[in-house]
Design a protein around this motif. Structure first.
Motif, short mmCIF file in Angstrom:
data_model
loop_
_atom_site.label_atom_id
_atom_site.label_comp_id
_atom_site.label_asym_id
_atom_site.label_seq_id
_atom_site.Cartn_x
_atom_site.Cartn_y
_atom_site.Cartn_z
N ALA A 1 10.94 2.87 13.93
CA ALA A 1 10.69 4.11 13.17
C ALA A 1 10.65 3.80 11.68
O ALA A 1 9.79 4.31 10.96
N ILE A 2 11.57 2.91 11.23
CA ILE A 2 11.60 2.54 9.81
C ILE A 2 10.29 1.84 9.45
O ILE A 2 9.66 2.13 8.44
N PHE A 3 9.85 0.90 10.32
CA PHE A 3 8.61 0.16 10.07
C PHE A 3 7.43 1.13 9.95
O PHE A 3 6.62 1.04 9.04
N LEU A 4 7.40 2.07 10.92
CA LEU A 4 6.25 2.99 10.96
C LEU A 4 6.25 3.97 9.79
O LEU A 4 5.21 4.34 9.29
N THR A 5 7.44 4.38 9.36
CA THR A 5 7.48 5.43 8.34
C THR A 5 7.64 4.89 6.93
O THR A 5 7.29 5.57 5.98
N VAL A 6 8.20 3.68 6.79
CA VAL A 6 8.43 3.16 5.44
C VAL A 6 7.52 1.98 5.12
O VAL A 6 6.68 2.03 4.22
N TYR A 7 7.64 0.89 5.89
CA TYR A 7 6.95 -0.36 5.54
C TYR A 7 5.42 -0.22 5.63
O TYR A 7 4.70 -0.53 4.69
N LEU A 8 4.97 0.28 6.79
CA LEU A 8 3.53 0.34 7.02
C LEU A 8 2.81 1.21 5.98
O LEU A 8 1.86 0.75 5.35
N PRO A 9 3.29 2.46 5.74
CA PRO A 9 2.61 3.27 4.71
C PRO A 9 2.67 2.61 3.34
O PRO A 9 1.72 2.66 2.58
N ARG A 10 3.86 1.94 3.00
CA ARG A 10 3.97 1.35 1.68
C ARG A 10 2.96 0.23 1.51
O ARG A 10 2.29 0.09 0.49
N ARG A 11 2.84 -0.61 2.56
CA ARG A 11 1.89 -1.72 2.53
C ARG A 11 0.45 -1.19 2.41
O ARG A 11 -0.34 -1.67 1.60
N LEU A 12 0.20 -0.16 3.22
CA LEU A 12 -1.15 0.43 3.23
C LEU A 12 -1.48 1.00 1.86
O LEU A 12 -2.54 0.73 1.28
N ASN B 1 -1.96 -1.75 -0.78
CA ASN B 1 -3.29 -2.37 -0.68
C ASN B 1 -4.36 -1.46 -1.24
O ASN B 1 -5.24 -1.90 -1.98
N LEU B 2 -4.26 -0.16 -0.89
CA LEU B 2 -5.28 0.79 -1.37
C LEU B 2 -5.23 0.91 -2.89
O LEU B 2 -6.27 0.98 -3.54
N LEU B 3 -4.00 0.90 -3.46
CA LEU B 3 -3.88 0.99 -4.92
C LEU B 3 -4.55 -0.19 -5.61
O LEU B 3 -5.19 -0.05 -6.64
N GLN B 4 -4.39 -1.37 -4.96
CA GLN B 4 -5.05 -2.57 -5.52
C GLN B 4 -6.57 -2.39 -5.55
O GLN B 4 -7.23 -2.73 -6.53
N LEU B 5 -7.08 -1.82 -4.45
CA LEU B 5 -8.53 -1.59 -4.37
C LEU B 5 -8.97 -0.57 -5.41
O LEU B 5 -10.02 -0.70 -6.02
N VAL B 6 -8.12 0.47 -5.60
CA VAL B 6 -8.44 1.49 -6.62
C VAL B 6 -8.52 0.82 -7.99
O VAL B 6 -9.44 1.07 -8.78
N ASP B 7 -7.53 -0.07 -8.27
CA ASP B 7 -7.51 -0.79 -9.55
C ASP B 7 -8.79 -1.59 -9.75
O ASP B 7 -9.42 -1.56 -10.81
N ALA B 8 -9.16 -2.33 -8.67
CA ALA B 8 -10.37 -3.17 -8.75
C ALA B 8 -11.60 -2.30 -8.98
O ALA B 8 -12.48 -2.65 -9.77
N VAL C 1 -5.81 -8.87 -1.11
CA VAL C 1 -5.32 -8.10 0.03
C VAL C 1 -5.44 -9.00 1.25
O VAL C 1 -6.52 -9.43 1.59
N SER C 2 -4.27 -9.31 1.86
CA SER C 2 -4.32 -10.27 2.97
C SER C 2 -4.29 -9.55 4.32
O SER C 2 -4.14 -10.17 5.35
N SER C 3 -4.40 -8.22 4.29
CA SER C 3 -4.32 -7.46 5.53
C SER C 3 -5.50 -7.78 6.45
O SER C 3 -6.60 -8.07 5.99
N SER C 4 -5.20 -7.72 7.75
CA SER C 4 -6.28 -8.05 8.69
C SER C 4 -6.91 -6.80 9.28
O SER C 4 -7.69 -6.86 10.20
N ASP C 5 -6.56 -5.64 8.74
CA ASP C 5 -7.12 -4.40 9.29
C ASP C 5 -8.33 -3.92 8.48
O ASP C 5 -8.90 -4.69 7.71
N GLU C 6 -8.67 -2.64 8.63
CA GLU C 6 -9.85 -2.11 7.95
C GLU C 6 -9.70 -2.20 6.43
O GLU C 6 -10.68 -2.37 5.71
N VAL C 7 -8.47 -2.06 5.94
CA VAL C 7 -8.26 -2.13 4.48
C VAL C 7 -8.58 -3.55 4.00
O VAL C 7 -9.22 -3.74 2.96
N GLY C 8 -8.15 -4.56 4.80
CA GLY C 8 -8.47 -5.95 4.47
C GLY C 8 -9.97 -6.16 4.47
O GLY C 8 -10.53 -6.83 3.59
N GLU C 9 -10.62 -5.58 5.48
CA GLU C 9 -12.09 -5.67 5.59
C GLU C 9 -12.74 -5.05 4.36
O GLU C 9 -13.66 -5.62 3.76
#
Lengths: 527, 119
Positions: free
Chosen positions: A197-208, A211-218, A233-241
């Protein structure tokens, strides 16, 4: 490996669901196992204990009743004996299904056998002896054999009772250990669920979000024109793509920027070339000059040069081999050498030799320049011209009164292209122009224009077109001719077209034009 | 300028090689001919006949590459000759003066007879 964002979210919640199901299952199994132990204790162990105690008690009571009957009031006590014997039978029958293990069944059988022996002793010896008046003997039999049997019954009953008590005790131990195990599993599952639950509600959204903020900056940096901001961005999901594609877009934009810069440089080159070429045409009453240039690219290898000195009009049309910037540079070399030498007062042959020298020095053996050098005596109409590896010029005679036009290519001694040989040859030809005659100088773009079928426009078609359009004003003639060539090439011209028409008006035209001009000046002064 | 490749058939003949470009020789395709001539220069017999019968169109870049080939091969002790029957190309050779000093003939064998002697 690429893990899509959707899979991550669905997977996370799926795992959560699995953990909740596990939690439910553990709770259910705890209840079920408690109930099983309860059943074991209440349905088997306790009734067994009661039955055995009742059996033992009924035999002890039988023994007491018989003993009492031997002392006094025999009918009542015998009836009590018989009731207890009935009770013993009842409890023995109840006990049978409650004992299932072989050992217990053997012990129960022994107990029943001992009970049967006691009743046989009472029925067959004690009661007959008492009824026959031998009470003391009956007492003795009961005291000796009967007591032994009752003791045996009590002993077996004790063993069976202890076994049943062990079952109850073991059941309690089982329940306790089962409960502990279940509680441990429960804690593990709960901790797992909490972590997830902690991973899903804290870590995952923060990472997501990170990553999105980095893209906004770029994206902001790209908006500012900065294409060098790193996207990490080293993510392997759609955000990484998305980050990968954005980095590619950055590179593409950078290339475009460089190309735009390159285009700007080309524009500068083109402007230099235009300035070099398009000098103001000399105002010569005896001749009219109409240049026409259509460039395939911003810069090219076609050029022309015009000059008037000592009543002579010099017109040069040149074509540097190849295309683009290389050709444009070569044109600049030829043009500079030509003008330089002429500026120093060099005669035409010297001017051409100087251009040849410059080209030999400045370019590789593949590159060459062809040109036509003409010098028109404005008073006499005499043209001296040299052909340096170029296509021959075309002469359009003045239209006859009926409007028909004659024209032909001016063949003459040929010299070689410039930039190839030390001595290209400098043979000169002379022709005379009559007023109204037009000399057409052109580059190979007209001849080499290709149709969709791969056929070239060629010198025959060019001659036909020039004669057909020969009665037109030189400017209109040029436009019509270019339109003809463009039609032939179906709009796909990839070479430059350059043409210069020299219309000789005759020496007398000077006076007419002077009159016209003074007329124009008078008109202006009146306004 | 985007470069395009054209096929150039290379065959060995008696003491020389024959290059047969197939397609237009212009600013876009001339790199292929330049490369093919470059390979001949590195060989033991740097003599080549370029057969232009399968070249429907040639512009100043193509002609320039041929002249470059003549120069480079002669420097390497060899020569370049032209086999050509196409009127359009022959005219170009005559007009520019390319044909002076270079062996040009209707057939490969005749063109090869005109190689400059290298001794």
């Amino acid at each position: 490996m690429r893990v899509p964002l959707r899979l991550k979210i669905v997977g996370g919640f799926g795992l959560m669901l699995v953990l909740m199901t596990l939690l439910g299952w553990v709770t259910l199994s705890l209840t079920t196992s408690a109930r099983a132990v309860q059943e074991e204790v209440f349905d088997d162990a306790i009734p067994g204990l009661v039955a055995v105690e009742e059996v033992v008690r009924s035999y002890t009571a039988q023994s007491a009743a018989v003993r009492g009957a031997l002392i006094g009031n025999p009918p009542v006590l015998l009836a009590q004996y018989r009731a207890e014997a009935e009770a013993a039978r009842f409890w023995q029958e109840r006990a049978q299904p409650l004992f299932t293990s072989p050992d217990e069944r053997a012990l129960l059988a022994d107990l029943i056998a001992a009970g049967a022996s006691f009743q046989k002793l009472v029925e067959e010896q004690v009661i007959p002896l008492s009824e026959s008046g031998q009470r003391s003997r009956a007492f003795r039999v009961l005291g000796q054999d009967g007591t032994t049997l009752i003791s045996e019954i009590e002993r077996i009953g004790g063993v069976l009772r202890d076994a049943q008590r062990d079952v109850v005790v073991q059941s309690e131990i089982d329940v306790r250990s089962n409960t502990e195990r279940t509680i441990f599993t429960l804690i593990v599952v709960l901790v797992g669920a909490l972590g997830l639950a902690i991973f899903l509600t804290v870590y995952l959204p923060r990472r997501l979000v990170g990553n999105l903020l980095q893209l906004v900056d770029a994206a902001r940096a790209i908006g500012r024109g900065d294409f060098d901001q790193k996207i990490e961005v080293s993510s392997s999901d759609e955000v990484g793509e998305l980050a990968t594609r954005m980095a590619e877009m950055q590179q593409g934009l950078k290339r475009l920027q460089q190309l735009a810069l390159h285009d700007r440089e080309l524009e500068i080159a083109a402007s230099i070339q235009r300035n070099l070429l398009q000098r103001a045409l000399p105002d010569v009453p005896a001749a009219r000059l109409v240049p026409l240039q259509r460039q395939a690219n911003l810069v090219g290898g076609d050029w022309y040069d015009v000059d008037v000195q000592d009543n002579a009009l010099t017109v040069v049309v040149g074509d540097a081999s190849g295309k683009g910037i290389a050709a444009a540079l070569m044109a600049t070399v030829a043009l500079s050498a030509l003008r330089g030498e002429r500026g120093r007062g060099g005669a035409p042959k010297r001017v051409i030799s100087s251009a040849n020298r410059a080209l030999l020095d400045a370019t590789d053996p593949e590159s060459f320049t062809t040109l036509i050098y003409t010098r028109l005596d404005l008073k006499t109409g005499e043209v001296r011209w040299m052909n340096m590896g170029h296509h021959p010029p075309f002469l359009l005679r003045a239209p006859s009164p009926d409007g028909s036009v004659r024209g032909y290519y001016l063949e003459g001694p040929r010299n070689r292209a410039l930039g190839w040989f030390e001595d290209p040859g400098l043979a000169e030809t002379v022709i005379h122009l009559a007023p109204g005659d037009r000399l057409v100088l052109f580059t190979d773009g007209f001849l080499e224009a290709k149709s969709a079928e791969g056929e070239v426009f060629g010198d025959h078609r060019l001659a036909q077109a020039l004669i057909r359009l020969g009665s037109l004003d030189p400017e209109l003639l040029g436009h019509e001719l270019v339109a003809d060539v463009e039609r032939f090439a179906a709009g796909k011209l990839d070479d430059d077209l350059t043409m210069l028409v020299i219309e000789y008006r005759g020496a007398g035209a000077a006076d007419n034009q002077a009159d016209e001009r003074s007329g124009e000046e008078k008109w202006r002064s009146r306004r | 300028m985007a470069q395009q490749k054209i096929d150039i058939d290379v065959t060995d003949a008696d003491g020389y090689q024959v290059l047969r470009p197939e397609g237009d020789l212009d600013v876009y395709t001339v790199g292929s001919l330049r490369d093919a001539i470059g390979s001949v220069i590195e060989s033991e017999t740097p003599r080549v006949v370029v057969d232009l019968d399968n070249v429907p169109f040639m512009d100043s870049s193509g002609l320039g590459a041929l002249m470059g080939g003549v120069r480079r091969l002669r420097e390497a002790g060899g020569d370049l000759a032209i086999a050509c029957t196409r009127e359009q190309h022959l005219k170009l050779f005559t007009i520019t003066g390319f044909g002076e000093g270079v062996s040009i003939a209707p057939t490969v064998e005749e063109a090869a007879k005109g190689f400059r002697s290298n001794n």
